[in-house]
Design a protein around this motif. Structure first.
Motif, PDB file in Angstrom:
ATOM      1  N   ARG A   1       0.816  -1.223   0.000  1.00 45.73           N
ATOM      2  CA  ARG A   1       0.000   0.000   0.000  1.00 45.73           C
ATOM      3  C   ARG A   1       0.850   1.275   0.000  1.00 45.73           C
ATOM      4  NH1 ARG A   1      -3.411  -3.779   1.906  1.00 45.73           N
ATOM      5  NH2 ARG A   1      -5.659  -3.403   1.830  1.00 45.73           N
ATOM      6  N   VAL A   2       1.946   1.279   0.755  1.00 46.23           N
ATOM      7  CA  VAL A   2       2.663   2.548   0.941  1.00 46.23           C
ATOM      8  C   VAL A   2       4.073   2.542   0.375  1.00 46.23           C
ATOM      9  CG1 VAL A   2       1.297   2.995   3.009  1.00 46.23           C
ATOM     10  CG2 VAL A   2       3.582   1.992   3.242  1.00 46.23           C
TER      11      VAL A   2
ATOM     12  N   GLY B   1      -1.767   6.483   1.170  1.00 48.97           N
ATOM     13  CA  GLY B   1      -2.362   5.332   0.495  1.00 48.97           C
ATOM     14  C   GLY B   1      -2.570   4.115   1.378  1.00 48.97           C
TER      15      GLY B   1
ATOM     16  N   GLY C   1      -0.744   2.471  -6.824  1.00 42.52           N
ATOM     17  CA  GLY C   1      -0.886   1.696  -5.594  1.00 42.52           C
ATOM     18  C   GLY C   1      -2.310   1.237  -5.374  1.00 42.52           C
TER      19      GLY C   1
ATOM     20  N   ALA D   1      -4.593   1.483  -2.844  1.00 45.41           N
ATOM     21  CA  ALA D   1      -5.703   2.269  -2.293  1.00 45.41           C
ATOM     22  C   ALA D   1      -6.316   3.155  -3.374  1.00 45.41           C
ATOM     23  CB  ALA D   1      -5.206   3.123  -1.119  1.00 45.41           C
ATOM     24  N   ARG D   2      -5.483   3.907  -4.062  1.00 42.88           N
ATOM     25  CA  ARG D   2      -6.023   4.795  -5.098  1.00 42.88           C
ATOM     26  C   ARG D   2      -6.590   3.985  -6.260  1.00 42.88           C
ATOM     27  NH1 ARG D   2      -1.425   8.111  -3.411  1.00 42.88           N
ATOM     28  NH2 ARG D   2      -2.320   9.876  -2.289  1.00 42.88           N
TER      29      ARG D   2
ATOM     30  N   THR E   1      -8.251   4.357   2.198  1.00 42.91           N
ATOM     31  CA  THR E   1      -8.830   4.855   0.940  1.00 42.91           C
ATOM     32  C   THR E   1      -9.693   6.103   1.108  1.00 42.91           C
ATOM     33  OG1 THR E   1     -10.699   3.334   1.163  1.00 42.91           O
ATOM     34  CG2 THR E   1      -8.853   2.592  -0.190  1.00 42.91           C
TER      35      THR E   1
ATOM     36  N   ILE F   1      -0.198  11.829  -8.225  1.00 39.20           N
ATOM     37  CA  ILE F   1      -0.266  10.457  -7.709  1.00 39.20           C
ATOM     38  C   ILE F   1       0.531   9.456  -8.557  1.00 39.20           C
ATOM     39  CG2 ILE F   1      -2.526  10.896  -6.667  1.00 39.20           C
ATOM     40  CD1 ILE F   1      -3.836   9.311  -8.891  1.00 39.20           C
TER      41      ILE F   1
END
Lengths: 262, 262, 262, 262, 262, 262
Positions: free
Chosen positions: A147-148, A172, C149, C151-152, A175, C171
């Motif tokens: 995620r990050v 991130g 990523g 989440a986005r 969400t 992003i």
């Protein structure tokens, strides 16, 4: 340890975590989680939301309660919890987690199995295991990292640095950000949107995302044709295409549509 | 070419790069790096820090010195340096790099093998190889990409755009930013924290991060149980769990703990 | 449906999309795309730019035109388009896409096959398929995910949220932002830079990036020595190294060099 | 422990293992192996053969000699040996191992890094580590598994069942079987063939095989174009194509050709 | 060069290779292959068979014809052929190749894209590229390796050793052996069986096999639920389950069933 | 449906399948399997054996019983069974399956999760799903493929061809063949050997095999150091090394050792 229960409200399912007093209900976190997930999987719900009565997601108020069972018990316990987390990832409908308080360790690892994570100003997310001389055993390291990215994951996992709600969205890890006092509203809106959305499209895209995260772009490319096959024939697709086509011809914006999930 | 040496100070190891005048000490970058890493691996240190006497990390002041050896020599040279970088990634304790000046090309690729990278206002990081008609040969492209994602990696590697210290932290190329004049202090604090941290927990989490970055979430999931097995029985875990449990019961924050590494 | 054509101008190739009136030119998006890519691959160009006469990248003005062909036709159509996208990714020179308007669905998935994406204030990028009860079938989900990523990507793909130009660069969905009115200039500058750049170095680095995105760091590590082998012997490398070495000795900045691609 | 030395004979390199009496030359297996591999990599040889003076490949006559150094030393030792094995796999020319006696444990793991393995009636190959309560630490498990499949690998690694020469060829653990008394001849013929073969073609195919074994077919597919690029322009290809074309036109078999490696 | 044509006979499709005299029909192998595959993909056939009028599968009678076009042309040509091979692998119905003569180089690489390969006593399969100082450029190395394992692949690809029909089945390079004179019958029987088989089940299993071969067991595990979803609802499944259930209740063997493909 | 129960006999665990009459005990295959596996995981056993009272492994005598529940129920059912199979693969001790009769479909997929498979003359193994118009949904396709390779897997899975006991060992689908009448003895001997073997070594090697089969050699290489770390310090290793060292010094064969699992 804390315990879970499953509730169903029409096409919306909820798995709710209750904080129990130390020692009160035995070692039930793993068993009640597994049972709740299996129950959810057997219903006809179209979205599953994870919430907590206290606002926090933790395994227990008293870690000594856990570790006192011995390392063999503990390794079987985490294997069992992790098996439930993967079952969550493999559900055929989308999942939402909502946290207003602290989600730490195993409690946070559970939420990392969800598609959406809604946070607010008072949220804190973290992987404190290393600071206690152990390590995350339910998939947290790799799910934070995907995620990050590597640099931030090094700080969150190796250095046990917690992340506050607004930062979690920024980097991130989460969400959706809900302004103060609106966590419930933002979560409910998202859950309702998903409950009335194209369930089969969600299933397809979630599967592609999982394939990508586990095996890279080439693997998702290879599975794509099979995974998307037949989607055009669904009732939802047929109805939506008709409406969208009409709107585009009339140069109108796409209408917000409601789907049957079929 | 520049040369490395290894120094040990208690549980802290240091590999230090010295800028030599062109041609002065022969083609020693690769040999001295390998020897330093092997030496570090054979001691009982618990953290390894990479620093440079000049503040810069570069292979040589005179690239012609390198390329004059012929392409076969050069390919064997980079294979050798890259082998050392992978040995750094596989060390059983955490690694820290600290750069106040320029880390470019092979010098930067070396630092990309470390867990933590501390930068400051005067830091510049870059992969200039393409602008010279060649390409990074020691793992830089894929290690930049996994840190900053595809879009930024395209600019940094294909277009050879350098990154300044503050931006490096912002985009996830570096982990820690030190305000002007505090590079040494921030680095030292981090190194000391790691030298007194739970070495075996670090090893476990580092291994999970490596597995994730190389083979995705599913691969790390599969290795996780074996990698984390036994951690609960370590001296560090037993002590820390006792203290943490006590603090949580008393609703106090977790104390900053010191670990033995055992 | 819309149609493509290929044009060559010295070492610069262009694939240009024309918006046709609904039903006007039949079902030619896939066929003209494939032919254009094959044509581009057979020339001696050193960069390929994707542009659109209308400023938009979409498959058709009338989705009903597509879906009316039946699901079997549609699945063969998307398989064919996706095959062209992978051929774009495998070209031996860099690719640039430039969008001033809307790039949606299959049109956007096409651009995700390019190395560079230049956007501006009026740009909108999106994956609206799920909101129409279907799903991206030409690689869009996994290519958005690898750029921004998990989440986005969940919001862009599952929730069909579009992304505006400035956010796209922020992003990591796009690589370059052009200020208002300068889209053409920024694109042209980039295309010219690439057309005069070290084509063989680009090929090597692009291959490493593709290997990384598909199979992780370890896979790119393994392919690296073979992929980079021989690069030092190219005419471009020999010339550039000489100039760079001279500049470094004189403590001058590296000169902006022009390359022959050989 | 046993020790290695490197010898060069024209375009043929040899790394030769000498069995030393227990304790006689210290802990030199790892250091002498690494030095031999680095030496081989820096020459212009076109094939590298691994042989043993005694006919056996083992680390030591006295395992207690190894284990007495402590587990931390031993883990650093195996990491070092494994680093050398990967350097062997990454050499730019083919490698041949020849065993007439016993290749066991770390000695066998070393040979698993070679492209070709020649055995005979008196050969025995094995991974006895599990039967001693430890486990292979230099890549043997995964390299046996990729050669013989999961079922046979389970018996060889988990149950420590050794494999005799003829069976080794039958199941794909070895590549060449030499009849009694002909081990040396078969090995020499193969080494000579490789020393006069198309060295750059070998490098390309070896790289594709490594990519496949590490990351699957899709990964090798992606790297293929870059890895094979330029091969057609080599001196060897130009000469061979001319001869082959002539033979095919005349409907003659392809002549056995000699290559320059260039 | 040789040329392909596509023919359709009810639910059976055939792609047939014609050996043309040298230079007779230009450089049409790649173009006619691509067109044939695209044509096959657009019909409603349920199986695709590859046959050759001469019994052989080769690219050309005169390699010089190919190589004379220059290395850039040749690399674009093989990229194009390889793109067609992957399109074959991605077809939504099973594929069968049948070879009574020689399948060599690019001709054999093409057949390696099929699910089934029928051979006989007079068949010879091979990858002679290395013996000509070049290397397979259309996926042959990795597809031979995944079929026969690393040891045999080393001999077939690095040493250019051809494989005869009976051996090809023995080592898993081919799937079916036809006794002398029965190649056509065995092939026809298999093609008919597939043409009347459960087309959607085939699609699912083929996709799982491709996922496995490209990304391993874990990746196929992850895609499995999505890929198999909905299969139970097909007309074929409903009918077959009813019949199978009846047979099992009556303790009779499963009847050979005919399927509609729906 | 059939049902499972778990029994413990010292360090040996057994999961036993009972064939129930159709409809007799409801839909309990999945629930009783999961409960048995969880129970096994919580004990201190050192080996787990799967046997069947009837000698067969099948899900039900009446498939209609299964399919009558509807496709949504069936997909949740198979997801649940598959989750148990992966829990079996992740157990920390070795597993053995023994089949004297028919193991078909889901029953065979279950056994494919075990490390060892003992068969005899009367054994038949198969994946008949495709012949019924459906497809294996519990991991069978990819687990057959990794054992027998692509060609044989195509026949077993796509063409639903069953495999007899002796052939199963020959092609690597099973690990051990028991002569007529000795299935029980061969199985018991193997189970006893494993129950008294080095449990921690087994865990390490099993983990490496799983990593290899899921993510390739490079992934197992990366996880190896962490997975094997600490093994040398176990009680079993210390004792065995001492004995082995003594035997080797005396030039005696290694004694068959008994291990404590600690």
């Amino acid at each position: 340890m804390n315990t879970f229960r499953f509730e169903k409200d029409g096409s919306i399912g909820r798995i709710i975590l209750t904080d129990n007093p130390p020692g009160k209900q035995g070692l039930s976190f793993g068993d009640t989680l597994r049972n709740a997930v299996i129950a959810a999987n057997r219903t006809d719900i179209r979205v599953l939301a994870f919430t907590s009565e206290s606002g926090n997601f933790t395994v227990t108020k008293d870690p000594a309660e856990l570790f006192a069972q011995g390392h063999q018990w503990f390794e079987a316990f985490t294997a069992d919890v992790f098996s439930s987390i993967r079952m969550i990832e493999e559900l055929r409908f989308p999942t939402v987690a909502s946290v207003g308080g602290r989600a730490m360790g195993g409690g946070f690892e559970l939420l990392l199995g969800c598609d959406f994570l809604v946070v607010t100003d008072t949220t804190a997310l973290g992987i404190p295991e290393v600071s206690m001389g152990v390590a995350p055993m339910a998939g947290g390291v790799q799910r934070v990292a995907e995620r990050v990215g590597r640099a931030r994951a090094a700080r969150i996992t190796l250095l046990s640095e917690p992340v506050k709600g607004p930062d979690a969205v920024e980097i991130g890890l989460a969400t959706h950000f809900a302004p103060a006092g609106e966590l419930s509203k933002v979560t409910t809106d998202l859950v309702n949107q998903l409950a009335n959305g194209p369930t089969q499209s969600y299933a397809v895209v979630r599967s592609l995302l999982r394939n990508w995260k586990s095996s890279g772009v080439a693997s998702a490319d290879i599975a794509m044709a099979s995974i998307t096959s037949g989607l055009l024939k669904t009732e939802d697709a047929q109805n939506a295409i008709t409406k969208a086509s009409q709107a585009l011809k009339n140069q109108q914006p796409l209408p917000r549509m409601t789907f049957s999930g079929k």
